[in-house]
Design a protein around this motif. Structure first.
Motif, PDB file in Angstrom:
ATOM      1  N   TYR A   1       0.830  -1.200   0.000  1.00 36.99           N
ATOM      2  CA  TYR A   1       0.000   0.000   0.000  1.00 36.99           C
ATOM      3  C   TYR A   1       0.867   1.252   0.000  1.00 36.99           C
ATOM      4  O   TYR A   1       1.821   1.367   0.779  1.00 36.99           O
ATOM      5  CB  TYR A   1      -0.910  -0.003   1.227  1.00 36.99           C
ATOM      6  CG  TYR A   1      -1.816   1.205   1.332  1.00 36.99           C
ATOM      7  CD1 TYR A   1      -2.798   1.440   0.375  1.00 36.99           C
ATOM      8  CD2 TYR A   1      -1.680   2.107   2.381  1.00 36.99           C
ATOM      9  CE1 TYR A   1      -3.636   2.546   0.472  1.00 36.99           C
ATOM     10  CE2 TYR A   1      -2.511   3.209   2.489  1.00 36.99           C
ATOM     11  CZ  TYR A   1      -3.485   3.418   1.528  1.00 36.99           C
ATOM     12  OH  TYR A   1      -4.300   4.522   1.628  1.00 36.99           O
ATOM     13  N   LYS A   2       0.556   2.218  -0.874  1.00 38.96           N
ATOM     14  CA  LYS A   2       1.360   3.429  -0.999  1.00 38.96           C
ATOM     15  C   LYS A   2       0.523   4.710  -0.865  1.00 38.96           C
ATOM     16  O   LYS A   2       0.908   5.763  -1.343  1.00 38.96           O
ATOM     17  CB  LYS A   2       2.099   3.441  -2.341  1.00 38.96           C
ATOM     18  CG  LYS A   2       3.117   2.318  -2.500  1.00 38.96           C
ATOM     19  CD  LYS A   2       3.911   2.456  -3.772  1.00 38.96           C
ATOM     20  CE  LYS A   2       4.893   1.309  -3.936  1.00 38.96           C
ATOM     21  NZ  LYS A   2       5.902   1.263  -2.861  1.00 38.96           N
ATOM     22  N   GLY A   3      -0.660   4.624  -0.254  1.00 38.08           N
ATOM     23  CA  GLY A   3      -1.523   5.793  -0.094  1.00 38.08           C
ATOM     24  C   GLY A   3      -0.911   6.844   0.827  1.00 38.08           C
ATOM     25  O   GLY A   3       0.044   6.567   1.574  1.00 38.08           O
ATOM     26  N   ASP A   4      -1.468   8.059   0.782  1.00 35.92           N
ATOM     27  CA  ASP A   4      -0.948   9.150   1.611  1.00 35.92           C
ATOM     28  C   ASP A   4      -1.032   8.845   3.106  1.00 35.92           C
ATOM     29  O   ASP A   4      -0.258   9.387   3.905  1.00 35.92           O
ATOM     30  CB  ASP A   4      -1.712  10.448   1.325  1.00 35.92           C
ATOM     31  CG  ASP A   4      -1.350  11.032  -0.035  1.00 35.92           C
ATOM     32  OD1 ASP A   4      -0.282  10.646  -0.565  1.00 35.92           O
ATOM     33  OD2 ASP A   4      -2.125  11.844  -0.554  1.00 35.92           O
ATOM     34  N   ASP A   5      -1.989   7.996   3.492  1.00 30.48           N
ATOM     35  CA  ASP A   5      -2.153   7.690   4.915  1.00 30.48           C
ATOM     36  C   ASP A   5      -1.434   6.411   5.338  1.00 30.48           C
ATOM     37  O   ASP A   5      -1.700   5.856   6.403  1.00 30.48           O
ATOM     38  CB  ASP A   5      -3.641   7.601   5.274  1.00 30.48           C
ATOM     39  CG  ASP A   5      -4.376   6.530   4.455  1.00 30.48           C
ATOM     40  OD1 ASP A   5      -3.803   6.052   3.457  1.00 30.48           O
ATOM     41  OD2 ASP A   5      -5.520   6.203   4.814  1.00 30.48           O
ATOM     42  N   ARG A   6      -0.490   5.928   4.489  1.00 33.72           N
ATOM     43  CA  ARG A   6       0.277   4.734   4.844  1.00 33.72           C
ATOM     44  C   ARG A   6       1.139   5.015   6.084  1.00 33.72           C
ATOM     45  O   ARG A   6       1.445   6.160   6.398  1.00 33.72           O
ATOM     46  CB  ARG A   6       1.169   4.304   3.674  1.00 33.72           C
ATOM     47  CG  ARG A   6       2.322   5.252   3.380  1.00 33.72           C
ATOM     48  CD  ARG A   6       3.024   4.871   2.087  1.00 33.72           C
ATOM     49  NE  ARG A   6       4.181   5.724   1.826  1.00 33.72           N
ATOM     50  CZ  ARG A   6       4.127   6.938   1.311  1.00 33.72           C
ATOM     51  NH1 ARG A   6       2.940   7.467   1.009  1.00 33.72           N
ATOM     52  NH2 ARG A   6       5.231   7.621   1.088  1.00 33.72           N
TER      53      ARG A   6
END
Length: 240
Positions: free
Chosen positions: A36-41
């Protein structure tokens, strides 16, 4: 007897199947989260430190030297409450800040619930600052406000938001506890400020105070959470 045993067997098989499915779902979730590479990782302190932009370190100046010395400018992620008795300059001071920010290239978004938007723009005079507003204030719910904020960021690179004023976001008809409801609004505004890396100014009324009284945290109307959830509270009053 055999039917009972069959039922127990089917029940056991169903439980095993549910456990297998849950295990598979858990494994699939873990696989997705591993990449996972989302901003909230979740990141390390070191990676977070590298991601901090320079404008987070330098605050937005107000042009008021004494105030800037005290707070070192307003920083993105800040929630600022501006409070004053009615007619003591909350809107005027906020308009002054809007113009000051505009002069340094910083754009503002206004939600002017108390003063009609046409009057607000009129009060700026001939030199309009680089500001924006919803064409029509069709709602006051937090989700609608957040959506308009995101729109302003994406379309116009807005980084400061003014909301006039707090009690328009609070529905007194349905709230059982005004203080807790207002506290929840303040927390949501703080989350939005941090989430989108912006500064939010929220105007709030005071309780009725005497002519010679000095406005402070205890003067803010309806909820102590307003002061508690704010990064700064700016209290204004006119000296006669």
């Amino acid at each position: 007897m055999e039917n009972d045993k069959l039922k127990e067997l089917y029940t056991d098989l169903e439980e095993i199947q549910n456990e297998v499915e849950a295990s598979e779902q858990d494994w699939q979730l873990q696989e997705r989260l591993a990449v996972y590479k989302g901003d909230d990782r979740v990141v390390s302190f070191q990676e977070f430190k590298k991601s901090i932009k320079d404008y987070n370190k330098k605050g937005l100046p107000t042009g008021l030297l004494k105030l800037d010395d005290i707070i070192e400018g307003f920083h993105r992620g800040d929630l600022i409450t501006i409070t004053a008795p009615t007619g003591h300059g909350k809107t005027s001071f906020s308009q002054f800040l809007t113009s000051q920010f505009s002069d340094t290239g910083v754009k503002s978004l206004w939600f002017s619930y108390e003063v009609p938007t046409e009057k607000l723009i009129e009060k700026f005079g001939e030199k309009l600052p680089n500001g924006f507003t919803p064409k029509v204030l069709t709602d006051r719910k937090m989700m609608w406000i957040e959506t308009r904020i995101v729109e302003a960021i994406v379309k116009h690179k807005v980084s400061v938001v003014f909301i006039d004023h707090l009690h328009y976001l609070f529905d007194m008809t349905f709230a059982k506890n005004a203080s807790l409801a207002i506290g929840d609004i303040m927390r949501n505004l703080k989350i939005i400020a941090k989430k989108y890396n912006i500064v939010i100014f929220i105007m709030a009324h005071t309780t009725k105070i005497g002519e010679d009284a000095i406005v402070g945290l205890d003067s803010i109307r309806d909820s102590s959470f307003i002061g508690q959830e704010s990064d700064y509270v700016i209290a204004l009053w006119r000296v006669k």
